[in-house]
Design a protein around this motif. Structure first.
Motif, PDB file in Angstrom:
ATOM      1  N   SER A   7      70.484  83.020  26.343  1.00 57.23           N
ATOM      2  CA  SER A   7      70.711  83.054  27.789  1.00 57.23           C
ATOM      3  C   SER A   7      71.719  84.139  28.130  1.00 57.23           C
ATOM      4  O   SER A   7      72.563  84.504  27.307  1.00 57.23           O
ATOM      5  CB  SER A   7      71.237  81.691  28.266  1.00 57.23           C
ATOM      6  OG  SER A   7      71.216  81.631  29.680  1.00 57.23           O
ATOM      7  N   ASP A   8      71.614  84.659  29.341  1.00 52.85           N
ATOM      8  CA  ASP A   8      72.625  85.579  29.867  1.00 52.85           C
ATOM      9  C   ASP A   8      72.959  86.710  28.880  1.00 52.85           C
ATOM     10  O   ASP A   8      74.124  86.921  28.539  1.00 52.85           O
ATOM     11  CB  ASP A   8      73.875  84.778  30.280  1.00 52.85           C
ATOM     12  CG  ASP A   8      73.547  83.797  31.406  1.00 52.85           C
ATOM     13  OD1 ASP A   8      73.499  84.214  32.566  1.00 52.85           O
ATOM     14  OD2 ASP A   8      73.268  82.612  31.112  1.00 52.85           O
ATOM     15  N   ILE A   9      71.923  87.425  28.487  1.00 48.72           N
ATOM     16  CA  ILE A   9      72.110  88.564  27.581  1.00 48.72           C
ATOM     17  C   ILE A   9      72.783  89.720  28.337  1.00 48.72           C
ATOM     18  O   ILE A   9      73.569  90.477  27.770  1.00 48.72           O
ATOM     19  CB  ILE A   9      70.764  89.023  26.982  1.00 48.72           C
ATOM     20  CG1 ILE A   9      70.072  87.859  26.249  1.00 48.72           C
ATOM     21  CG2 ILE A   9      70.963  90.181  26.014  1.00 48.72           C
ATOM     22  CD1 ILE A   9      68.609  88.136  25.900  1.00 48.72           C
ATOM     23  N   GLY A  33      67.273  83.508  31.117  1.00 51.07           N
ATOM     24  CA  GLY A  33      67.503  84.389  32.263  1.00 51.07           C
ATOM     25  C   GLY A  33      68.786  85.185  32.226  1.00 51.07           C
ATOM     26  O   GLY A  33      69.607  85.055  31.335  1.00 51.07           O
ATOM     27  N   ASP A  34      68.937  86.046  33.259  1.00 49.57           N
ATOM     28  CA  ASP A  34      69.975  87.087  33.289  1.00 49.57           C
ATOM     29  C   ASP A  34      69.855  87.982  32.060  1.00 49.57           C
ATOM     30  O   ASP A  34      70.807  88.179  31.294  1.00 49.57           O
ATOM     31  CB  ASP A  34      71.384  86.505  33.455  1.00 49.57           C
ATOM     32  CG  ASP A  34      71.703  86.172  34.915  1.00 49.57           C
ATOM     33  OD1 ASP A  34      70.816  86.324  35.777  1.00 49.57           O
ATOM     34  OD2 ASP A  34      72.847  85.777  35.194  1.00 49.57           O
ATOM     35  N   ILE A  35      68.660  88.516  31.934  1.00 53.92           N
ATOM     36  CA  ILE A  35      68.376  89.452  30.847  1.00 53.92           C
ATOM     37  C   ILE A  35      69.135  90.758  31.107  1.00 53.92           C
ATOM     38  O   ILE A  35      69.621  91.405  30.183  1.00 53.92           O
ATOM     39  CB  ILE A  35      66.848  89.664  30.760  1.00 53.92           C
ATOM     40  CG1 ILE A  35      66.195  88.352  30.323  1.00 53.92           C
ATOM     41  CG2 ILE A  35      66.494  90.818  29.811  1.00 53.92           C
ATOM     42  CD1 ILE A  35      64.717  88.270  30.600  1.00 53.92           C
ATOM     43  N   VAL A 116      65.964  75.809  32.737  1.00 53.57           N
ATOM     44  CA  VAL A 116      66.373  76.310  34.049  1.00 53.57           C
ATOM     45  C   VAL A 116      67.432  77.395  33.828  1.00 53.57           C
ATOM     46  O   VAL A 116      68.029  77.477  32.754  1.00 53.57           O
ATOM     47  CB  VAL A 116      66.954  75.187  34.943  1.00 53.57           C
ATOM     48  CG1 VAL A 116      65.938  74.076  35.148  1.00 53.57           C
ATOM     49  CG2 VAL A 116      68.241  74.611  34.365  1.00 53.57           C
ATOM     50  N   HIS A 117      67.661  78.205  34.871  1.00 56.23           N
ATOM     51  CA  HIS A 117      68.787  79.145  34.768  1.00 56.23           C
ATOM     52  C   HIS A 117      70.064  78.468  35.286  1.00 56.23           C
ATOM     53  O   HIS A 117      71.061  78.404  34.588  1.00 56.23           O
ATOM     54  CB  HIS A 117      68.496  80.435  35.545  1.00 56.23           C
ATOM     55  CG  HIS A 117      69.609  81.441  35.415  1.00 56.23           C
ATOM     56  ND1 HIS A 117      69.921  82.041  34.215  1.00 56.23           N
ATOM     57  CD2 HIS A 117      70.514  81.917  36.317  1.00 56.23           C
ATOM     58  CE1 HIS A 117      70.963  82.848  34.387  1.00 56.23           C
ATOM     59  NE2 HIS A 117      71.343  82.794  35.648  1.00 56.23           N
ATOM     60  N   GLY A 118      70.025  77.970  36.519  1.00 53.68           N
ATOM     61  CA  GLY A 118      71.208  77.338  37.114  1.00 53.68           C
ATOM     62  C   GLY A 118      71.212  75.842  36.892  1.00 53.68           C
ATOM     63  O   GLY A 118      71.723  75.345  35.889  1.00 53.68           O
ATOM     64  N   GLY A 148      71.608  77.924  31.778  1.00 54.05           N
ATOM     65  CA  GLY A 148      72.523  79.032  31.535  1.00 54.05           C
ATOM     66  C   GLY A 148      73.409  79.239  32.747  1.00 54.05           C
ATOM     67  O   GLY A 148      73.949  78.284  33.303  1.00 54.05           O
ATOM     68  N   HIS A 149      73.565  80.499  33.174  1.00 56.32           N
ATOM     69  CA  HIS A 149      74.182  80.871  34.443  1.00 56.32           C
ATOM     70  C   HIS A 149      75.704  80.823  34.444  1.00 56.32           C
ATOM     71  O   HIS A 149      76.344  81.694  35.016  1.00 56.32           O
ATOM     72  CB  HIS A 149      73.612  79.968  35.551  1.00 56.32           C
ATOM     73  CG  HIS A 149      73.789  80.459  36.957  1.00 56.32           C
ATOM     74  ND1 HIS A 149      73.777  81.787  37.320  1.00 56.32           N
ATOM     75  CD2 HIS A 149      73.957  79.758  38.132  1.00 56.32           C
ATOM     76  CE1 HIS A 149      73.933  81.886  38.642  1.00 56.32           C
ATOM     77  NE2 HIS A 149      74.050  80.680  39.143  1.00 56.32           N
ATOM     78  N   THR A 150      76.326  79.795  33.823  1.00 54.75           N
ATOM     79  CA  THR A 150      77.786  79.684  33.878  1.00 54.75           C
ATOM     80  C   THR A 150      78.462  80.501  32.775  1.00 54.75           C
ATOM     81  O   THR A 150      79.665  80.747  32.848  1.00 54.75           O
ATOM     82  CB  THR A 150      78.248  78.222  33.705  1.00 54.75           C
ATOM     83  OG1 THR A 150      77.849  77.763  32.404  1.00 54.75           O
ATOM     84  CG2 THR A 150      77.637  77.331  34.774  1.00 54.75           C
TER      85      THR A 150
HETATM   86 ZN    ZN Z   1      74.539  85.419  33.944  1.00 58.37          ZN
END
Ligand code: ZN
Length: 251
Positions: A7-9, A33-35, A116-118, A148-150
């Motif tokens: 996540s969040d690469i 997500g947040d590639i 999920v992302h968030g 992910g996201h945080t």
């Molecule tokens: Zn991110």
């Protein structure tokens, strides 16, 4: 089955490469997500993710960089990075990122898992505290949600009437390490594998996780990576310098 959770690469190629090298063998790979966004290798990371991945969820930075979201909610540094990323991505990668699915996404063969992302209720919501986690934990029908996201490795669980959060505890600040979390069968979990390329929990090492479905264990990982090379790319791209310096602090 062993599922590698990334996540969040955030366009950090060095952190992605180090994570893939440090990961044990796995059967499939999931990307939360947040590639792209913040880092200076958006095409390299998008290409690598496309080669490796089967299951993806889009992140807010993927939306921002591809024009699916306006930049009003972004701070000036994140907005500058999103505009640079949009100008740098190839047309193919822009198109691919724009078509990534909105969460929750299900995982074929795993009816108990959602991605999920968030949060399960809102793809852009940050689940930082136990208070943030309670509403989704109470309403969840799915035993296991990966999010992910945080950029904070760890998560939350609810078991009967009790709920709590957890963070993996590591012994060093610079070596490759892994911490297992044995999942209870009757509990519901929200689990964040951490951010590969832009950690924000005070640990500069790349974060990821592996879920072993047979043993019902999540293994959290941290691995050092070539920080200076990632920073030099950010300086070289003339992105805001703080995007490079903050990588060293994991903040
Ligand atoms: Zn991110």
């Amino acid at each position: 089955m062993r599922i590698l959770l990334l996540s969040d690469i955030h366009a950090n190629l060095e952190a992605l490469d180090a994570s893939l090298a440090a990961a044990p063998s796995f059967d499939t790979i999931v990307n939360l997500g947040d590639i792209v966004g913040y880092g200076a290798s958006p095409n390299e990371v998008a290409n690598r993710s496309r080669e490796l991945g089967k299951v993806f969820v889009r992140g807010n930075h993927d939306k921002a960089a591809t024009g699916l979201m306006d930049l009003d909610d972004f701070n000036p540094m994140a907005a500058a990075a999103a505009i640079w990323t949009r100008d740098t991505l190839t047309p193919e990668n822009l198109q691919w990122l724009r078509e990534l699915p909105h969460g929750p996404v299900s995982l074929p063969d795993f009816p108990d898992i959602q991605l999920v992302h968030g949060s399960p209720n809102d793809e852009d919501e940050y689940v930082v505290s136990l208070g943030d986690a309670l509403a989704p934990l109470i309403t969840l029908t799915m035993p296991l949600t990966f999010f992910g996201h945080t950029h904070l490795q760890g998560g939350f669980f609810a078991n009967g009437s009790s709920a709590d959060g957890f963070r993996p505890e590591y012994r060093t600040v610079g070596q490759a390490e892994s911490v297992p979390l044995h999942l209870k069968t009757n509990a519901r979990y929200l689990i964040n594998p951490g951010s590969v390329g832009q950690p924000r929990d005070g640990d500069w090492r790349a974060a990821f996780a592996v879920y072993d479905s047979e043993a019902n264990v999540v293994h959290f990982y941290r691995t050092p990576y070539n920080l200076k090379a990632a920073q030099d790319r950010i300086f070289g791209a003339k992105l805001p310098p703080r995007l490079a310096t903050r990588l060293a602090a994991g903040r």
